[in-house]
Design an enzyme around this catalytic site. Structure first.
Site, short mmCIF file in Angstrom:
data_model
loop_
_atom_site.label_atom_id
_atom_site.label_comp_id
_atom_site.label_asym_id
_atom_site.label_seq_id
_atom_site.Cartn_x
_atom_site.Cartn_y
_atom_site.Cartn_z
N ARG A 2 0.85 -1.19 0.00
CA ARG A 2 0.00 0.00 0.00
C ARG A 2 0.89 1.24 0.00
O ARG A 2 0.61 2.23 0.67
CB ARG A 2 -0.96 0.04 1.20
CG ARG A 2 -1.82 -1.18 1.34
CD ARG A 2 -3.12 -1.03 0.56
NE ARG A 2 -3.78 -2.32 0.43
CZ ARG A 2 -4.58 -2.84 1.34
NH1 ARG A 2 -4.87 -2.20 2.42
NH2 ARG A 2 -5.10 -4.02 1.14
N ARG A 6 -4.91 5.41 -0.89
CA ARG A 6 -5.78 6.52 -0.49
C ARG A 6 -5.13 7.55 0.40
O ARG A 6 -5.68 8.62 0.60
CB ARG A 6 -7.03 5.95 0.22
CG ARG A 6 -8.00 5.30 -0.74
CD ARG A 6 -9.08 4.56 0.00
NE ARG A 6 -8.53 3.41 0.67
CZ ARG A 6 -9.26 2.49 1.30
NH1 ARG A 6 -10.56 2.63 1.39
NH2 ARG A 6 -8.68 1.46 1.88
N ARG A 15 -9.09 8.39 -8.13
CA ARG A 15 -10.20 7.53 -7.71
C ARG A 15 -11.55 8.21 -7.84
O ARG A 15 -12.58 7.55 -7.88
CB ARG A 15 -9.97 7.04 -6.28
CG ARG A 15 -9.04 5.86 -6.18
CD ARG A 15 -9.71 4.55 -6.61
NE ARG A 15 -10.45 3.95 -5.50
CZ ARG A 15 -11.76 3.81 -5.48
NH1 ARG A 15 -12.49 4.22 -6.48
NH2 ARG A 15 -12.35 3.26 -4.43
N ASP A 51 -4.05 -5.72 -7.52
CA ASP A 51 -4.61 -6.25 -6.28
C ASP A 51 -4.50 -7.77 -6.31
O ASP A 51 -4.58 -8.38 -7.38
CB ASP A 51 -6.06 -5.83 -6.10
CG ASP A 51 -6.51 -6.04 -4.66
OD1 ASP A 51 -6.36 -5.11 -3.85
OD2 ASP A 51 -6.98 -7.16 -4.35
N TYR A 128 -11.02 -15.27 0.75
CA TYR A 128 -11.95 -14.33 0.10
C TYR A 128 -12.97 -15.07 -0.75
O TYR A 128 -14.15 -14.71 -0.77
CB TYR A 128 -11.19 -13.31 -0.76
CG TYR A 128 -10.52 -12.26 0.08
CD1 TYR A 128 -11.26 -11.25 0.67
CD2 TYR A 128 -9.15 -12.28 0.31
CE1 TYR A 128 -10.66 -10.29 1.47
CE2 TYR A 128 -8.53 -11.33 1.10
CZ TYR A 128 -9.29 -10.33 1.68
OH TYR A 128 -8.70 -9.39 2.47
#
Ligand code: CP3
Length: 320
Positions: A2, A6, A15, A51, A128
């Protein structure tokens, strides 16, 4: 990790115009986001913007990043029939855009710093797929592991095959190191890791290791798994802040370590942050084979200045 994201204003601006998946699936945008932290910070490597979940869609399990919820797999994989239906894809088939971004990035980064590619490890990806999103107890995953061992094994094999092919393809496209993210494997104790996960991870690391570039084997909450993870393979083992690096080094002869500043220390006053960065460097010792990193990802509220301060301070402490 990361390194992009953000916490950076330039990322948030992009974004506003694109979804996360659009950023990942458009090579020019993935290149731009990868370069944002390289421009803003004195980092020694770029990490590809992508990702770990991207392979799930071409395998037959589409997902989205829902606002405020994280990833959501539309049709979670919970039966042997669903596992049988998953496709073992070639990376060029459904993930060509990642390989394209790597090729473009190598040109952009020439002379600046190396590029790290990555993929998710099978346990973390399976969690996931089965849970359908983020989870605290991984209860459905564990239920399948214990009650349907044959189906579990098939799922882990399919994921491992895709991940091994994908990492090898990233190296062929130009990635100069790759990282295998087993972010949630620390939810397992050593017995379950050894019986249900380790052989699959070992097969990936053996195949990818044969390509001759460094392979970083990453996990979190792995204090009791480090020796087994080392045995599973990798050139470098990721260690989080719960294990002091001097202890990790003593337990892991013959392997490099990566880590391990607690990302929450980025919220501490500068003098505390500086002292704790220095402690990581000191605990890593003077022997070769330490990559300074955070123990886990940068959170969105982190200040870019704090991250820059850390990178500068590490360089000041380790300059030769
Ligand atoms: O700069 C980089 O580190 C490269 C980019 C990167 C992303 N995801 C982009 C991303 C990397 C290396 C990842 C890996 C990843 N993705 C992991 C393993 C690493 C880890 O953190 O343990 C995992 C578990 C995922 C799955 C994932 N992706 C989750 C759980 C989430 C939601 C997180 C949240 O806080 O909402 C994501 C979204 C995601 N992937 C973001 C980024 C920058 C958040 C971005 C956004 O919404 O714009």
């Amino acid at each position: 990790m990361r390194q992009a994201g953000r916490y950076m204003a330039e990322y948030r601006a992009l974004r506003e115009k694109h979804t996360l998946l659009e950023l990942c699936r458009t090579p020019e945008l993935a290149v731009e986001v990868t370069l944002q932290p390289v421009r803003a910070l004195p980092v020694d490597a770029a990490i590809l913007f992508a990702d770990i979940l991207l392979p799930l869609e071409p395998m037959g399990a589409p997902f989205e990043f829902a606002k405020g919820e994280g990833p959501v797999v539309h049709d979670p994989v919970r039966t042997p029939a669903q596992i049988d239906a998953l496709r073992v894809i070639e990376p060029e088939e459904g993930l060509g855009y990642v390989l394209e971004a790597i090729k473009l990035l190598r040109k952009e980064l020439e002379g600046r710093c190396p590029l790290i590619g990555f993929a998710g490890a099978p346990f973390t990806l399976a969690s996931y797929l089965i849970e359908g999103g983020k989870s605290t107890h991984f209860q459905r995953t564990r239920t399948m592991m214990y009650r349907e061992p044959a189906a579990w094994n098939t799922l882990m094999q399919k994921l491992s095959e895709v991940v091994a092919r994908f990492l090898c393809a990233q190296i062929d496209a130009g990635a100069q190191a790759v990282q295998l993210f087993d972010s949630w494997v620390g939810s397992l104790g050593p017995d379950d890791y050894r019986d249900y996960v380790m052989p699959h991870v070992a097969s990936i690391l053996q195949r990818v290791g044969a390509k001759g570039v460094p392979v970083i084997h990453f996990g979190t909450g792995t204090a009791t798994l480090l020796e087994l993870q080392r045995e599973a393979g990798g050139t470098v083992l990721g260690v989080d802040w719960r294990t002091p690096l001097d202890q990790a080094r003593a337990r892991l002869p013959g392997v490099a370590v990566q880590g391990n500043l607690d990302p929450m220390l980025l919220f501490a006053p500068r003098e505390v942050l500086a002292a704790r960065v220095a402690r990581v460097v000191e605990q890593a010792g003077s022997a070769p084979g330490h990559i300074f990193n955070l123990g886990h990802g940068i959170t969105p509220e982190t200040s870019v200045d704090a991250v820059k301060f850390v990178a500068d301070h590490v360089h000041a402490l380790t300059a030769r």
